[in-house]
Design a protein around this motif. Structure first.
Motif, mmCIF file in Angstrom:
data_model
loop_
_atom_site.group_PDB
_atom_site.id
_atom_site.type_symbol
_atom_site.label_atom_id
_atom_site.label_comp_id
_atom_site.label_asym_id
_atom_site.label_seq_id
_atom_site.Cartn_x
_atom_site.Cartn_y
_atom_site.Cartn_z
ATOM 1 N N LEU A 1 0.638 -1.239 0.001
ATOM 2 C CA LEU A 1 0.057 0.007 -0.181
ATOM 3 C C LEU A 1 0.856 1.215 -0.108
ATOM 4 C CD1 LEU A 1 -2.970 -0.917 2.318
ATOM 5 C CD2 LEU A 1 -3.264 -0.500 -0.045
ATOM 6 N N GLY A 2 2.035 1.236 0.691
ATOM 7 C CA GLY A 2 2.837 2.236 0.830
ATOM 8 C C GLY A 2 3.479 2.670 -0.668
ATOM 9 N N ALA A 3 3.674 1.722 -1.459
ATOM 10 C CA ALA A 3 4.219 1.770 -2.804
ATOM 11 C C ALA A 3 3.381 2.127 -3.759
ATOM 12 C CB ALA A 3 4.957 0.564 -2.979
ATOM 13 N N CYS A 4 2.110 2.192 -3.781
ATOM 14 C CA CYS A 4 1.240 2.338 -4.523
ATOM 15 C C CYS A 4 0.831 3.960 -4.736
ATOM 16 C CB CYS A 4 -0.260 1.605 -4.276
ATOM 17 S SG CYS A 4 -1.021 2.541 -2.866
ATOM 18 N N GLY A 5 1.558 4.797 -4.089
ATOM 19 C CA GLY A 5 1.221 6.322 -3.988
ATOM 20 C C GLY A 5 0.179 6.923 -3.450
ATOM 21 N N LEU A 6 -0.760 6.093 -2.690
ATOM 22 C CA LEU A 6 -1.785 6.431 -1.700
ATOM 23 C C LEU A 6 -1.425 7.435 -0.881
ATOM 24 C CD1 LEU A 6 -4.185 3.532 -1.576
ATOM 25 C CD2 LEU A 6 -4.693 5.567 -2.954
ATOM 26 N N ARG A 7 -1.951 8.569 -0.354
ATOM 27 C CA ARG A 7 -1.357 9.352 0.814
ATOM 28 C C ARG A 7 -2.621 10.012 1.153
ATOM 29 N NH1 ARG A 7 -1.187 14.193 -1.857
ATOM 30 N NH2 ARG A 7 -0.526 14.085 -4.164
ATOM 31 N N PRO A 8 -2.856 10.528 2.586
ATOM 32 C CA PRO A 8 -4.047 11.145 3.067
ATOM 33 C C PRO A 8 -4.077 12.361 2.082
ATOM 34 C CG PRO A 8 -2.118 11.309 4.624
ATOM 35 C CD PRO A 8 -1.499 10.160 3.361
ATOM 36 N N LEU A 9 -5.217 12.892 1.889
ATOM 37 C CA LEU A 9 -5.601 14.093 1.101
ATOM 38 C C LEU A 9 -5.419 15.180 2.404
ATOM 39 C CD1 LEU A 9 -6.885 15.678 -0.952
ATOM 40 C CD2 LEU A 9 -9.135 15.297 -0.282
ATOM 41 N N TYR A 10 -5.736 15.054 3.543
ATOM 42 C CA TYR A 10 -5.715 16.366 4.330
ATOM 43 C C TYR A 10 -4.503 16.393 5.251
ATOM 44 C CZ TYR A 10 -10.690 16.618 3.195
ATOM 45 O OH TYR A 10 -11.885 16.986 2.580
ATOM 46 N N GLY A 11 -3.354 15.647 4.846
ATOM 47 C CA GLY A 11 -2.087 15.704 5.147
ATOM 48 C C GLY A 11 -1.326 16.947 4.811
ATOM 49 N N THR A 12 -0.220 16.916 4.985
ATOM 50 C CA THR A 12 1.034 17.672 4.400
ATOM 51 C C THR A 12 1.344 17.272 3.191
ATOM 52 O OG1 THR A 12 1.842 18.652 6.536
ATOM 53 C CG2 THR A 12 3.029 18.881 4.605
ATOM 54 N N ASN A 13 1.188 18.300 2.078
ATOM 55 C CA ASN A 13 1.599 17.666 0.557
ATOM 56 C C ASN A 13 3.053 17.686 0.257
ATOM 57 O OD1 ASN A 13 2.137 20.327 0.030
ATOM 58 N ND2 ASN A 13 0.305 20.972 -0.946
ATOM 59 N N SER A 14 3.462 17.429 -0.938
ATOM 60 C CA SER A 14 4.922 17.599 -1.201
ATOM 61 C C SER A 14 5.474 18.861 -0.962
ATOM 62 C CB SER A 14 5.194 16.955 -2.665
ATOM 63 O OG SER A 14 4.285 17.959 -3.547
ATOM 64 N N VAL A 15 4.797 20.049 -0.969
ATOM 65 C CA VAL A 15 5.501 21.253 -0.896
ATOM 66 C C VAL A 15 5.663 21.554 0.519
ATOM 67 C CG1 VAL A 15 5.328 23.524 -1.318
ATOM 68 C CG2 VAL A 15 4.335 21.938 -2.978
ATOM 69 N N GLY A 16 4.870 20.640 1.338
ATOM 70 C CA GLY A 16 4.812 21.017 2.962
ATOM 71 C C GLY A 16 3.941 21.822 3.416
ATOM 72 N N THR A 17 2.944 22.052 2.659
ATOM 73 C CA THR A 17 1.714 23.029 3.149
ATOM 74 C C THR A 17 0.731 21.998 3.591
ATOM 75 O OG1 THR A 17 2.158 24.520 1.383
ATOM 76 C CG2 THR A 17 0.328 24.807 2.487
ATOM 77 N N ALA A 18 0.127 22.290 4.628
ATOM 78 C CA ALA A 18 -0.929 21.426 5.452
ATOM 79 C C ALA A 18 -2.090 21.711 4.488
ATOM 80 C CB ALA A 18 -1.276 21.622 6.589
ATOM 81 N N MET A 19 -3.174 20.799 4.210
ATOM 82 C CA MET A 19 -4.226 21.043 3.613
ATOM 83 C C MET A 19 -5.181 22.132 4.072
ATOM 84 S SD MET A 19 -5.993 20.884 0.552
ATOM 85 C CE MET A 19 -5.159 19.437 -0.026
ATOM 86 N N SER A 20 -5.239 21.915 5.397
ATOM 87 C CA SER A 20 -6.066 22.990 6.156
ATOM 88 C C SER A 20 -5.442 24.417 6.189
ATOM 89 C CB SER A 20 -6.101 22.311 7.778
ATOM 90 O OG SER A 20 -4.714 22.592 8.343
#
Length: 171
Positions: free
Chosen positions: A20-39
């Motif tokens: 599952l970790g290798a499939c590219g799934l990640r939480p939507l409301y977490g921190t994105n690749s730029v480091g900005t939290a979705m909130s």
């Protein structure tokens, strides 16, 4: 052979987690690749006025979910929403009396970048809820109001999710 089966049973959950970790799934409301939290991104949206009572309820729901820390002092985006409502009879008895209605609510929205003044994302969401039409008019009105409020809460959640997906795809 039983030790091999035992080892496989213990290793299966670990292999599943790694897959599952290798499939590219990640939480939507977490921190994105730029480091900005979705909130933080959602918190930069200013929700515009939406006409009539249903619009006020939807706007309050959007402000509550997009800006839980309070409305932004310097928002980066404006959200404009247009709301439409219709009702359809869905259950008629033999004397053509309606006993149930569907309430359809549709919200079309546009997200505008405040720096450029240009729309950056637009979409629409719909929700259908039902209520009973009873001999007691007051009970029918309460049921209709409840159906409307449920639909508006659902529309608010859908709009928030669509905005989050937009921000996730456009860091």
């Amino acid at each position: 052979m039983s030790s091999a089966k035992s080892w496989a049973k213990r290793a299966a959950p670990l292999l599943l987690i790694l897959a599952l970790g290798a499939c590219g799934l990640r939480p939507l409301y977490g921190t994105n690749s730029v480091g900005t939290a979705m909130s933080d991104r959602l918190g930069q949206v200013n929700v515009g006025i939406i006409g009539d009572r249903s619009g006020q309820i939807l706007r309050t729901e959007l402000i509550r979910t997009l800006n839980p820390q309070g409305r932004p002092a310097q928002p980066a985006y404006d959200l404009g929403v247009a709301l439409a409502e219709s009702q359809q009879d869905v259950n008629l008895i033999s004397d053509l009396t309606t006993t149930r209605k569907n309430l359809t609510m549709t919200a079309s929205f546009v997200l505008t970048d405040r720096k450029t003044g240009q729309p950056v994302f637009s979409d629409s969401v719909s929700e259908i809820t039902s209520f009973n039409v009873l001999a007691d008019q007051y009970t029918t009105l309460v049921g209709e109001r409840d159906a409307r409020e449920r639909a508006l809460r659902s529309l608010g959640e859908d709009i928030r999710t669509r905005l989050a997906l937009y921000f996730d795809r456009h860091p």
